[in-house]
Scaffold this motif. Structure first.
Motif, short mmCIF file in Angstrom:
data_model
loop_
_atom_site.label_atom_id
_atom_site.label_comp_id
_atom_site.label_asym_id
_atom_site.label_seq_id
_atom_site.Cartn_x
_atom_site.Cartn_y
_atom_site.Cartn_z
N ALA A 64 0.81 -1.23 0.00
CA ALA A 64 0.00 0.00 0.00
C ALA A 64 0.85 1.28 0.00
CB ALA A 64 -0.98 -0.01 1.17
N PRO A 65 1.87 1.42 0.87
CA PRO A 65 2.67 2.65 0.83
C PRO A 65 3.45 2.83 -0.47
CG PRO A 65 3.03 1.47 2.89
CD PRO A 65 2.23 0.58 2.01
N CYS A 66 3.71 1.74 -1.18
CA CYS A 66 4.45 1.83 -2.44
C CYS A 66 3.65 2.60 -3.50
CB CYS A 66 4.79 0.44 -2.98
SG CYS A 66 5.89 -0.50 -1.90
N LYS A 67 2.34 2.58 -3.38
CA LYS A 67 1.49 3.29 -4.33
C LYS A 67 1.68 4.80 -4.22
CE LYS A 67 -1.68 -0.50 -4.49
NZ LYS A 67 -2.84 -1.16 -4.00
N THR A 68 2.11 5.26 -3.06
CA THR A 68 2.41 6.68 -2.86
C THR A 68 3.89 6.96 -3.07
OG1 THR A 68 0.63 6.78 -1.23
CG2 THR A 68 2.21 8.59 -1.22
N SER A 69 4.75 6.08 -2.59
CA SER A 69 6.19 6.33 -2.68
C SER A 69 6.70 6.26 -4.11
CB SER A 69 6.97 5.36 -1.79
OG SER A 69 6.88 4.03 -2.26
N PHE A 70 6.15 5.37 -4.93
CA PHE A 70 6.65 5.19 -6.30
C PHE A 70 6.60 6.50 -7.10
CE2 PHE A 70 6.63 3.89 -10.72
CZ PHE A 70 7.59 2.89 -10.77
N PRO A 71 5.45 7.19 -7.18
CA PRO A 71 5.45 8.45 -7.92
C PRO A 71 6.32 9.53 -7.26
CG PRO A 71 3.24 7.95 -7.08
CD PRO A 71 4.12 6.80 -6.74
N ALA A 72 6.45 9.51 -5.96
CA ALA A 72 7.31 10.49 -5.28
C ALA A 72 8.77 10.26 -5.65
CB ALA A 72 7.12 10.41 -3.77
N LEU A 73 9.18 9.00 -5.71
CA LEU A 73 10.56 8.69 -6.09
C LEU A 73 10.80 9.03 -7.56
CD1 LEU A 73 11.11 5.36 -4.16
CD2 LEU A 73 11.96 7.64 -3.58
N ASP A 74 9.80 8.81 -8.40
CA ASP A 74 9.94 9.18 -9.80
C ASP A 74 10.11 10.69 -9.93
OD1 ASP A 74 9.88 8.22 -12.64
OD2 ASP A 74 8.24 9.69 -12.71
#
Length: 167
Positions: A64-74
């Motif tokens: 679940a947190p990856c759904k938010t972190s992925f675009p932030a890291l991009d």
């Protein structure tokens, strides 16, 4: 009953830590030279990025947190890539189609690599998802992040800027 209560408290603290994003300045430790697969099936060794600041992020479609972190890291990648940052998003899904569905729903420029067998998170000592490791130009792990929250972005920015300034 006391042991069970202690266990519940430890688990609750661990989950709260993961949800809020935990960061640690690591004693410089040489990053493991893991070999990963690219989208086209070719192999990529982490050591080929020596000389650059590298953020290695371990993620999965079910996280679940990856759904938010992925675009932030991009977003971080897009901002700092011209200055020498590489972001390697290492997917740990056992089924590639799960990762592909996740990626189709999110525009990205960062490099996505795959490790369905989980050898690389074991080499890095990953204990929760998502987990990220900031590696300096000499190939040393300098900062470790476990979990994700929006306040972690400022930590990333400070750490990336520090590592990019170093020779």
């Amino acid at each position: 009953m006391r042991r069970f209560t202690s266990f519940v408290v430890v688990v609750a603290v661990a989950l709260a830590t993961l949800a809020s994003g935990w960061v640690a300045a690591a004693s410089p430790t040489l990053a493991p030279n893991v070999t990963l697969r690219s989208a086209d099936g070719s192999t990529v060794e982490l050591s080929t990025f020596r000389g650059k600041v590298v953020l290695v992020d371990f993620w999965a479609s079910w996280c679940a947190p990856c759904k938010t972190s992925f675009p932030a890291l991009d977003s971080l990648y897009r901002e700092y890539q011209p200055r020498g940052l590489e972001v390697l998003a290492v997917n740990l899904d056992e089924r590639r189609r799960d990762a592909d569905a996740f990626l189709r729903a999110r525009s990205h420029r960062l490099t996505v690599l795959f490790d369905p067998n989980g050898a690389s998170p074991a080499a890095f000592g990953v204990r929760g998802m998502p987990s990220s490791f900031l590696i300096d130009k000499a190939g040393n792990i300098r900062f470790t992040h476990m979990g994700y929250s929006s306040n972690v972005d400022e930590s990333y920015r400070q750490e990336i800027a520090q590592l990019l300034r170093e020779p």
